[in-house]
Design an enzyme around this catalytic site. Structure first.
Site, PDB file in Angstrom:
ATOM      1  N   THR A  59       0.518  -0.039  -5.782  1.00 47.40           N
ATOM      2  CA  THR A  59       0.131  -1.435  -5.623  1.00 47.40           C
ATOM      3  C   THR A  59      -0.231  -1.705  -4.169  1.00 47.40           C
ATOM      4  OG1 THR A  59       1.715  -2.022  -7.356  1.00 47.40           O
ATOM      5  CG2 THR A  59       0.957  -3.815  -5.964  1.00 47.40           C
TER       6      THR A  59
ATOM      7  N   GLY B 224       6.661  -1.136  -7.686  1.00 52.06           N
ATOM      8  CA  GLY B 224       7.274  -0.968  -8.997  1.00 52.06           C
ATOM      9  C   GLY B 224       8.557  -1.754  -9.185  1.00 52.06           C
TER      10      GLY B 224
END
Length: 560
Positions: A371, A454
């Site tokens: 991400t 995560g």
């Protein structure tokens, strides 16, 4: 054996502490960045510079954020890209209000739970065509731009188009991630080599990387808007490719996609209003953890003490059981957000924590997966907290031919058991790990922040907030202070916890306190995944921005 472990732990902790940390109790790796007119914080220095350039041209915080995100999709494809999803929280200075955007995509209409059952698939795979859901990023850009943008989208995407055509030098960290991922996917799936290698070779630090395919895609989006992505050749080629690989994503799934403006949810933590987005993301876990932790007086509990780590990790274990059981696409949730965020419910859960022993917990009563994170503030006082991801680093391995990006594998996050809130269903949003954060105080913006990574993200949010509010650290120090991660809770895909889990700690914690933690019954180890932090804080009195960025990555904050 136990004494040998403790001896090795002492040596490791002492050695790494000496190498990694500065003097005394100040964990900051560098000073905060301070600016009057604008601030950008991202995980890539070149992308941060692009954001500053957009602000100087008169662009809004949202304009700059889109430009930074586009650059990260090119320069950091191991964590982002237009094949993935997006979430954002925006502070609008005119209305003095927060706005939330859920720009996550849904599962294919033609794929049903029966398919998995009939084929004896108990967990959606992390790569290939099956975990691919509709990419929501581009629609998110245009929703944000239509509401809060100023500059033409052509001006916003031009810097990334130029870098994609002329090339950019890759950093050591991203080169490593690219080598690992490309080497794996190139052996399994088509179009990887043509899109992500340098003359057919794995990228090395300093290599000049180009992506003409992505440049062409960005040009189409800049000219044709969001429909060029969802109702044109990009959608047709992507759907055709996925179906040829054995998947189900169709042109109709792209054409019917839409983002949703949603109300952020909050809890008050010691006078600060902490804001997250409601599910299908996990931001609410941050708020639930804070509600539990608020019941302890941390003015008397030192940072890094066994008591500090014990309380926070026990709170995490309690909340993640709720997360696994209740969090899902909001259209499918059976428990209300208000019930889960109530202070009364937090008290019930807090009472389960034994101050002296690590516990094993289950979810409360039902009645009650690479991400990038970036944040931007502009001279008008607007701020945006934006997170964007392909999941598991680069995503599914599915790269449609000559488009320059990889599609996400977010569908892996569905539960394939029947009858749970997060059970797989067609045209449904999967559970999401990515969460943007925001803090207000007395109705004014205080901080825009995030910690990608995560399952670690709610834990990271809580640690940053406690470092600032409870332990009095500055913005950069709050991110540089040593982190810890609990693993082993029940998972949102249905995998059950098998005990108390394990606390993974970063260097910088005192050995005696670690020993006390072990005596409380915790398993302690090293090697956690501690995420990536960016933040902007606003000083309403002096009217200046403070910026901080992740020292564990290529993070860069810049202001002007």
């Amino acid at each position: 054996m136990k004494n040998r472990f403790l001896f090795l732990l002492l040596i490791a902790t002492t050695f790494i502490f000496a190498q990694d940390r500065l003097t005394g109790r100040n964990f900051a790796s560098r000073s905060e960045v301070i600016g009057q007119h604008g601030m950008v914080a991202s995980s890539q220095p070149l992308a941060t510079q692009i954001g500053i350039d957009i602000l100087k041209k008169g662009g809004t915080a949202v304009d700059a954020a889109i430009a930074v995100n586009a650059a990260l999709g090119l320069m950091e494809p191991t964590g982002s890209g237009i094949g993935g999803d997006l979430f954002a929280i925006v502070w609008d200075a005119k209305t003095k209000k927060l706005y939330g955007l859920n720009a996550s995509g849904r599962s294919p209409k033609a794929l049903t739970l029966d398919y998995f059952t009939k084929n004896n698939i108990t967990h959606i795979p992390p790569s290939g065509p099956l975990p691919v859901s509709v990419p929501g990023c581009v629609d998110g850009w245009f929703e944000l731009h239509n509401k809060f943008g100023k500059l033409p989208m052509q001006d916003i995407l031009n810097p990334s188009i130029k870098y994609a055509e002329e090339g950019f030098p890759t950093t050591e960290l991203i080169a490593y991630y690219l080598q690992v991922t490309i080497n794996k996917y190139m052996k399994q799936y088509p179009n990887i080599k043509e899109t992500y290698t340098v003359d057919g070779k794995l990228p090395q630090k300093g290599d000049i990387i180009k992506n003409q395919f992505l440049a062409n895609t960005y040009k189409k989006i800049a000219k044709g808007g969001r429909d060029a992505f969802y109702k044109g050749d990009i959608a047709r080629e992507s759907a055709k490719f996925i179906q040829a690989q054995g998947g189900f994503l169709a042109y109709e799934d792209f054409a019917t996609h839409h983002s949703d403006w949603i109300e952020p949810v909050a809890t008050n933590y010691r006078g600060y209003d902490v804001w997250e987005l409601p599910p299908n993301g996990q931001g609410m876990a941050t708020l639930q953890m804070l509600n539990i932790i608020e019941g302890y007086d941390f003015s008397k509990i030192p940072f890094g003490s066994a008591q500090h780590l014990h309380i926070v990790n026990e709170a995490k274990k309690l909340v993640f059981e709720d997360r696994a059981k209740y969090y899902a696409d909001s259209d499918f949730m059976k428990v209300s957000v208000n019930d889960l965020l109530s202070k009364e419910y937090a008290t019930e859960r807090r009472d389960l924590i034994n101050p002296d022993r690590a516990g094993t917990f289950k979810a409360g009563k039902e009645s009650n997966g690479g991400t990038v994170y970036l944040t931007v503030a502009d001279k008008e006082g607007n701020m945006i907290s934006l997170i964007q991801s392909n999941y598991r680093g680069m995503g599914s391995g599915m790269v449609p031919p000559k488009l320059g990006f990889m599609l996400q594998d977010r569908g892996e996050c569905f539960n394939l058991a029947e009858g749970t809130p997060n059970s797989y269903a067609p045209q449904k949003r999967p559970f999401h790990t990515i969460i943007p954060g925001f803090v207000t105080k007395d109705g004014q913006p205080f901080m825009s922040f995030g910690v990608m990574g995560g399952d670690f993200q709610p834990q990271g949010h809580v640690q940053i907030l406690m470092n600032l509010i409870d332990f009095g650290m500055n913005l950069q120090e709050a991110g540089d202070a040593p982190r810890f991660e609990h693993i082993g809770s029940t998972d949102f895909t249905g995998e059950l916890s098998t005990g108390k889990g394990e606390i993974l700690i970063e260097s910088g914690f005192d050995f005696e306190e670690i020993n006390k933690l072990i005596k409380k019954g915790h398993k302690v180890g090293f090697g956690g995944y501690y995420g990536g932090y960016q933040a902007i804080m606003y000083d309403a009195i002096r009217k200046v921005y403070f910026g901080a960025s992740e020292s564990r990555k290529d993070g860069a904050a810049a202001g002007y």
